[in-house]
Design an enzyme around this catalytic site. Structure first.
Site, mmCIF file in Angstrom:
data_model
loop_
_atom_site.group_PDB
_atom_site.id
_atom_site.type_symbol
_atom_site.label_atom_id
_atom_site.label_comp_id
_atom_site.label_asym_id
_atom_site.label_seq_id
_atom_site.Cartn_x
_atom_site.Cartn_y
_atom_site.Cartn_z
ATOM 1 N N LYS A 1 0.838 -1.201 0.000
ATOM 2 C CA LYS A 1 0.000 0.000 0.000
ATOM 3 C C LYS A 1 0.875 1.253 0.000
ATOM 4 O O LYS A 1 2.079 1.170 0.269
ATOM 5 C CB LYS A 1 -0.912 -0.004 1.234
ATOM 6 N N TYR B 1 15.106 30.899 7.802
ATOM 7 C CA TYR B 1 13.892 31.503 8.370
ATOM 8 C C TYR B 1 13.982 31.661 9.883
ATOM 9 O O TYR B 1 14.355 30.731 10.596
ATOM 10 C CB TYR B 1 12.669 30.633 8.067
HETATM 11 C C1 LIG Z 1 -0.461 -1.611 6.887
HETATM 12 C C2 LIG Z 1 -1.081 -2.854 7.338
HETATM 13 C C3 LIG Z 1 -0.303 -3.999 7.551
HETATM 14 C C4 LIG Z 1 1.203 -3.991 7.503
HETATM 15 O O1 LIG Z 1 1.699 -3.371 8.675
HETATM 16 P P1 LIG Z 1 3.265 -3.267 8.974
HETATM 17 O O2 LIG Z 1 3.337 -2.810 10.378
HETATM 18 O O3 LIG Z 1 3.799 -2.277 8.014
HETATM 19 O O4 LIG Z 1 3.831 -4.630 8.765
HETATM 20 C C5 LIG Z 1 -0.964 -5.177 7.848
HETATM 21 N N1 LIG Z 1 -2.316 -5.217 7.962
HETATM 22 C C6 LIG Z 1 -3.088 -4.132 7.780
HETATM 23 C C7 LIG Z 1 -4.558 -4.243 7.924
HETATM 24 C C8 LIG Z 1 -2.496 -2.913 7.482
HETATM 25 O O5 LIG Z 1 -3.260 -1.832 7.325
#
Ligand SMILES: *Cc1c(COP(=O)(O)O)cnc(C)c1O
Length: 376
Positions: free
Chosen positions: A39, A269
């Site tokens: 993702k 800044y």
């Molecule tokens: C993002 C996510 C994961 C992976 O999590 P990590 O901590 O990056 O391994 C797994 N399950 C769900 C439902 C997620 O949203």
């Protein structure tokens, strides 16, 4: 050294991604399927290239957050099963079917709606039912009897997987994960007694995998962070980690200008920094619009010619000023390391996050689209 001519770029090691995937697969063993989470553009490592690499390593499943992310992978030729985890808008249901994406369903209503649209197209559609076992975010809160009814009534939508997600996987001093496992297993057992047994059961993201919480693995795991080379530190008395992974991404920026500032000069800044000696200032072609946390102002470090060099003054939108006094060899057009290793020095996303008061996930995902990406 011949540098790429970019203001700022990341270098992603696909062989590290592959090695991290193998480390997870070896740790969980052959009875547990590994579904890497790609993702958010694979945590900014590049979803298409990362997915191709994982597919070539034998990954049969991938997980994304949105329909749009799933469609992009299909259009790039990814054929692995793809689970869409973070729900979808009503208008996106058609695309789920059209692109053979597998939805995580979060309510009884969701099962009905998926069944209806599958029936309209005379298709059978698999789904993974997410249970809210105590996280209080996405997931069905319904009891086993109601779920059973909805699952068995559906003729075209069929239950392939059952999943949940932990709120406190990294907090070993809390009993929340144990109670979530218990709640989830209770529902699973009740469905099982009625003859409903999904092929896949999954609960674990990187932390419960890495710390060997086997009772939370089911027969599928969902590593994200670990695939990119990170396992966050945990709180409380955790068992020893059972996997070794290494960061796959390095981030660099070119030096735009170098100048000698006198003692007492104000930098950037707000005049946030005042030199206490003549200082060789480097102006980097990267800023918070590229993803450098503004909170690293006057606080963060980069690696210049293999040594840590402090960020001086405020991080601005497109520029960041650093102290190059200890790196006299660096000139305009050379580059420094924002995240990665060089010489004896190393900076990873966790260290940046600690300094910036955020989490390593946000540091990686915060690297903006205008930062070029190179693959090794
Ligand atoms: C993002 C996510 C994961 C992976 O999590 P990590 O901590 O990056 O391994 C797994 N399950 C769900 C439902 C997620 O949203």
């Amino acid at each position: 050294m011949l540098e790429p001519a970019f203001r700022s770029w990341v270098e992603v090691s696909l062989s590290r991604i592959a090695a991290n995937f193998r480390a997870v697969r070896d740790a969980v063993g052959p009875g547990v399927a590994v579904m890497p989470v790609v993702k958010a553009d694979a945590y900014r490592h590049g979803a298409v290239e990362v997915s191709r690499t994982l597919e070539a390593e034998g990954a049969k499943w991938l997980a994304v957050s949105s329909v749009e992310e799933g469609v992009a992978l299909r259009e790039a030729g990814i054929t692995a099963r793809i689970v869409v985890m973070a729900d979808f808008l009503p208008a996106e249901r058609e695309a789920l079917l059209e692109y053979s994406l597998t939805p995580a369903i979060h309510s009884i209503e969701g099962i009905r709606e998926l069944d209806e649209i599958a029936a309209m197209r005379s298709r059978n559609v698999a789904y993974h039912l997410k249970i809210d076992s105590g996280m209080g975010r996405l997931g069905a809160l319904a009891g086993a009897a109601e779920l059973l009814e909805a699952i068995t009534v559906a003729r075209h939508a069929w239950l392939e997987g059952m999943m949940t997600h932990f709120a406190s996987a990294g907090v070993y001093s809390s009993t929340q994960t144990d109670s979530q496992i218990q709640t989830f297993n209770g529902i699973r057992a009740a469905l099982g007694r009625a003859g409903v047994e999904p092929s896949y059961v999954h609960m674990s993201s990187s932390i419960p995998i890495a710390y060997g919480r086997r009772e939370a693995w089911g027969n599928m795991v969902r590593p994200g962070h670990a695939i990119y080379g990170y396992v966050s530190p945990v709180r409380g008395a955790a068992p020893k980690k059972i996997i070794e992974v290494k960061p796959a991404l390095a981030w660099r920026s070119s030096i735009l200008e170098v100048k000698q500032a006198p003692e007492g000069a104000l930098i950037g800044y707000g005049g946030m920094f005042r030199t206490t000696r003549p200082t060789r200032i480097g102006v980097l072609a990267v800023g918070y619009a590229d993803g450098i946390p503004h909170r690293l102002s006057n606080k963060g470090k980069v690696i210049a010619a293999g040594r840590l060099a402090p960020i001086l003054g405020a991080v601005s939108m497109d520029l960041t000023t650093v102290d190059l006094s200890e790196a006299p060899s660096l000139r305009v057009g050379d580059s420094v390391v924002l995240l990665g290793e060089e010489g004896e020095a190393a900076i990873d996303a966790q260290q940046i996050a600690r300094l910036a008061g955020t989490i390593s996930y946000a540091v990686l995902c915060g690297i903006s689209a205008r930062v070029k990406r190179l693959y090794r």
